[in-house]
Design a protein around this motif. Sequence first.
Motif, PDB file in Angstrom:
ATOM      1  N   ASP A 260      39.507  32.800  35.918  1.00 23.09           N
ATOM      2  CA  ASP A 260      39.384  33.758  34.832  1.00 23.09           C
ATOM      3  C   ASP A 260      39.857  33.081  33.549  1.00 23.09           C
ATOM      4  O   ASP A 260      41.015  33.135  33.186  1.00 23.09           O
ATOM      5  CB  ASP A 260      40.187  35.037  35.107  1.00 23.09           C
ATOM      6  CG  ASP A 260      39.905  36.104  34.047  1.00 23.09           C
ATOM      7  OD1 ASP A 260      40.450  37.204  34.176  1.00 23.09           O
ATOM      8  OD2 ASP A 260      39.154  35.836  33.079  1.00 23.09           O
TER       9      ASP A 260
ATOM     10  N   GLU B 279      36.258  43.788  30.983  1.00 29.10           N
ATOM     11  CA  GLU B 279      37.154  43.707  32.136  1.00 29.10           C
ATOM     12  C   GLU B 279      38.416  44.486  31.794  1.00 29.10           C
ATOM     13  O   GLU B 279      38.593  44.953  30.663  1.00 29.10           O
ATOM     14  CB  GLU B 279      37.500  42.245  32.461  1.00 29.10           C
ATOM     15  CG  GLU B 279      38.132  41.491  31.319  1.00 29.10           C
ATOM     16  CD  GLU B 279      38.386  40.022  31.663  1.00 29.10           C
ATOM     17  OE1 GLU B 279      39.045  39.792  32.699  1.00 29.10           O
ATOM     18  OE2 GLU B 279      37.922  39.145  30.915  1.00 29.10           O
TER      19      GLU B 279
ATOM     20  N   LYS C  54      37.762  33.538  30.791  1.00 28.76           N
ATOM     21  CA  LYS C  54      36.853  34.189  29.853  1.00 28.76           C
ATOM     22  C   LYS C  54      37.596  35.285  29.099  1.00 28.76           C
ATOM     23  O   LYS C  54      38.214  36.150  29.708  1.00 28.76           O
ATOM     24  CB  LYS C  54      35.663  34.780  30.607  1.00 28.76           C
ATOM     25  CG  LYS C  54      34.586  35.378  29.703  1.00 28.76           C
ATOM     26  CD  LYS C  54      33.394  35.827  30.545  1.00 28.76           C
ATOM     27  CE  LYS C  54      32.269  36.357  29.668  1.00 28.76           C
ATOM     28  NZ  LYS C  54      31.105  36.779  30.477  1.00 28.76           N
TER      29      LYS C  54
ATOM     30  N   ASP D 289      43.421  40.387  28.580  1.00 30.05           N
ATOM     31  CA  ASP D 289      43.005  40.743  29.944  1.00 30.05           C
ATOM     32  C   ASP D 289      44.183  40.498  30.892  1.00 30.05           C
ATOM     33  O   ASP D 289      45.263  40.058  30.471  1.00 30.05           O
ATOM     34  CB  ASP D 289      41.751  39.973  30.370  1.00 30.05           C
ATOM     35  CG  ASP D 289      41.978  38.474  30.532  1.00 30.05           C
ATOM     36  OD1 ASP D 289      43.145  38.035  30.507  1.00 30.05           O
ATOM     37  OD2 ASP D 289      40.978  37.741  30.688  1.00 30.05           O
TER      38      ASP D 289
ATOM     39  N   GLU E 130      34.411  33.440  34.531  1.00 33.35           N
ATOM     40  CA  GLU E 130      35.107  34.434  35.333  1.00 33.35           C
ATOM     41  C   GLU E 130      34.363  34.594  36.646  1.00 33.35           C
ATOM     42  O   GLU E 130      33.194  34.990  36.661  1.00 33.35           O
ATOM     43  CB  GLU E 130      35.192  35.776  34.606  1.00 33.35           C
ATOM     44  CG  GLU E 130      36.022  36.822  35.359  1.00 33.35           C
ATOM     45  CD  GLU E 130      36.179  38.108  34.558  1.00 33.35           C
ATOM     46  OE1 GLU E 130      35.543  38.203  33.507  1.00 33.35           O
ATOM     47  OE2 GLU E 130      36.932  38.986  35.004  1.00 33.35           O
TER      48      GLU E 130
ATOM     49  N   THR F 173      43.618  30.348  35.258  1.00 30.82           N
ATOM     50  CA  THR F 173      43.492  31.275  34.131  1.00 30.82           C
ATOM     51  C   THR F 173      43.388  30.572  32.787  1.00 30.82           C
ATOM     52  O   THR F 173      43.364  31.240  31.762  1.00 30.82           O
ATOM     53  CB  THR F 173      44.705  32.217  34.103  1.00 30.82           C
ATOM     54  OG1 THR F 173      45.904  31.450  33.959  1.00 30.82           O
ATOM     55  CG2 THR F 173      44.772  33.050  35.379  1.00 30.82           C
TER      56      THR F 173
ATOM     57  N   LYS G 190      35.148  35.113  41.201  1.00 37.16           N
ATOM     58  CA  LYS G 190      36.095  35.283  42.299  1.00 37.16           C
ATOM     59  C   LYS G 190      35.499  34.746  43.591  1.00 37.16           C
ATOM     60  O   LYS G 190      34.288  34.585  43.716  1.00 37.16           O
ATOM     61  CB  LYS G 190      36.482  36.756  42.476  1.00 37.16           C
ATOM     62  CG  LYS G 190      37.300  37.317  41.327  1.00 37.16           C
ATOM     63  CD  LYS G 190      37.737  38.754  41.617  1.00 37.16           C
ATOM     64  CE  LYS G 190      38.561  39.319  40.481  1.00 37.16           C
ATOM     65  NZ  LYS G 190      39.838  38.596  40.323  1.00 37.16           N
TER      66      LYS G 190
END
Length: 799
Positions: free
Chosen positions: A215, A245, A217, A309, A182, A124, A184
Amino acid sequence: MATITLNKTTIKAGETAVVSFTVDISHMMGVTNREGVRTVNDVTITGGTISAGYDFRTIAALSTPTTKVYQGTFTPTPNLDRTECTISYNPSGTDNDATSAVFIVDTRAPTLTGTPTIGNPNLTRANQVTTISFVFSEQLDQASFTTADLTIPAGMGTLENLRTTDGGRSWQVDLRAPANTEAKDLQIGINMAGITDVAGNPGTGNVNLGIYHIDTKPPSIVSVVGPTSIVLGDTDVTITFTFSEAVTGFTLDNINLENSSASPYVTYRPREPVSADGGRTWTITYRAAPGTTDSTNTVSIRNLDGVRDLAGNAAVPNSSANTGNYEVDAQDPYPTSATFDKTHLAAGETATVTVTFNEIVNNVTEDTFQIPNGSVSNLRQDTTDGRIWRATFTPTANLQSTSSSISINLNDLRDSAGNTSSGSLPFYDSTITIDTKRPEVAVTISDERLTVGQTATITFTFTERVTGFDLNDVQYDSSKGTLSALTAVGTDGKVWSATYTPSSGIESATNTIRVNLAGVQDAQGNAGAGSASSGNFSIDTKPPEVTVTISDERLSAGETATVTFTFSERVTGFVGSDGMGFEYSQAQYDTSKGTLSALTAVGTDGKVWSASYTPRPGIESADNTIRVNLSDVRDAQGNAGEGTGTSGNFSIDTKSPEVTVTISDERLTAGETATVTFTFSETVTGFSDTSIVVDRANGSLSNLRQDTADGRIWTATFTPTASLSNTRSQISVNYEGIRDRYGNGRSGTSAAHNYTVDTAVFAIISATVNGRQLVLQYSDETALDPEQTHNAPNDAFVV
């Protein structure tokens, strides 16, 4: 004395070695001679084969006047993992017995073993580092493995600091997160093709090390959406804020409502924003202030302070996002006319309905058109005059001699400014006559549960006499069964039948036979519509199947595993006739390696059983399965199983490690040292200086180290104590605390290796005259008299 030598000490996949047997010139090896090739008996080989049938050739160039040399080609056994091997020759008699030195056969390619781990799969922060740990089946040639052999998606981080933690078997690499990214379900992999073990065997294929997520961003506002117009004091306004997001911390303080005409009164003023989708989309609702007339209204973002976020990244601070302009106006819309373009509708026909409003309206729906005995669809607004709306009216099927008129639902009708109406307005002079009765059919089946060898009669009964009905109108899954030709029942043209035969090997709980009515017409020419279906029926002509799983794929000493047998359906014939256990004739496995307990039902549906598998002690086996013979198993319909169901492979290691102790010099004198070698049967942990049993008064051990090429071998340096006279001692290993990679250990002490320490320097301790003799007394036995059996007593020498 005979000897056996090989030209290689380590043999890998694809290699061979030359084996040389040197025997006495008078000894003849073998029993036959074919053009210089002799087939030799009495040869024992581990780890491979020599030619075909132990064939050797005499090598004259290597022979001497006293010896004769035979040679053959040694081919290693495939898929061996660093195995110590020897070749022995044991003919009758003892003069030419020989055993080669131990050589290593390694023909197994390295693979990844166990489950790789990622310290933190959720990155992160930019430059955040996490470590991936993974283990190979054996030590690698460290020079062959670099970060170039690792793969990650482009731009999704960097891999660095590849390192081994134990000399080449266990490895770690660091993953560094990129900024402003970002993504996954990213995969880290290894290309095994460029990696070799210490013997030089290359790996194959690509393997997955794990999945990670990034993540880093920051979130941003994507859009602010509001109405195009609103009505004063009458309609709630919804403003929608969409972020890139899901976020937290979004409040009214982040929203600029200064030019929104929002009501200042408590009942209707804006409340804190809410989200119904986890934080990506937020809404606020309010009502326009009473008495406002304004053609310029917007809602915008004031700031994004405090917005984060879900990974904690702060939102992009500056934003100019806002709604489009909307107008406040208070005039209600209403319809001025409503008409049909036809006066009569038959089956399959539609009519166009046209409604004209006093002004342009924005939220006309199909529900606005209230017309009984039918439905409204295909709503559209006139492209040249927005006051006019048209829709298609489709009459209800199976109606005879009825009529309909138009009413307009005014509830929530909205103009371009957002004003709404209520109630309804009928137009009684706009009527239409309807007649849409179509033929229908009922489909029945004589048997709703079909098994092997059964058929069923399908009957098609129409509501009236029809034409055009044939097998092309019948729809069913032909992969599950077949229909015979249609046969008319009676003479009224309303009933037909056919025979349905299910296919073999089918297990299906949901089946129907349908009729497409589009090709069927009644006497008035009304075509059927849609389809009619039989009730559901089941087919079971499929034999039962089984899945065999084992709870532990790596069994060591003291462990057991649960074996689960899961059938595709409820079965009989799997449990013994006495109901107390398992028909072991149905289970196929190597009983020399382990045993299965009695079978136990799991649940009450008759589909799942389990048993405990206990490995036998002293076993080391990489390839094991448990199988079920399905030939005597039946499902509820009597279908017999076929073939076998097999578990996945599992390994057994209940064998404890052993050690052999050797010393390079068994008689040590002053100034000498010796190398002590500890050779284990497999790689172990827990072995240290404290594990070695040695008489410390006779010497000391130092520099204990593990062989880098063969982790089973450890060496240490033994330095004898000075000034010891002819002292015998032993070295052995205490097994306590020593474990193999499966945790197997043993107690007690290994066999001891004997050695002698003699470091005392002799000296004259007395000299006396005895008549004509001079007697010299030494501190230790000497070799002054070549005839040692005549030595004077007490280490004396007489001259």
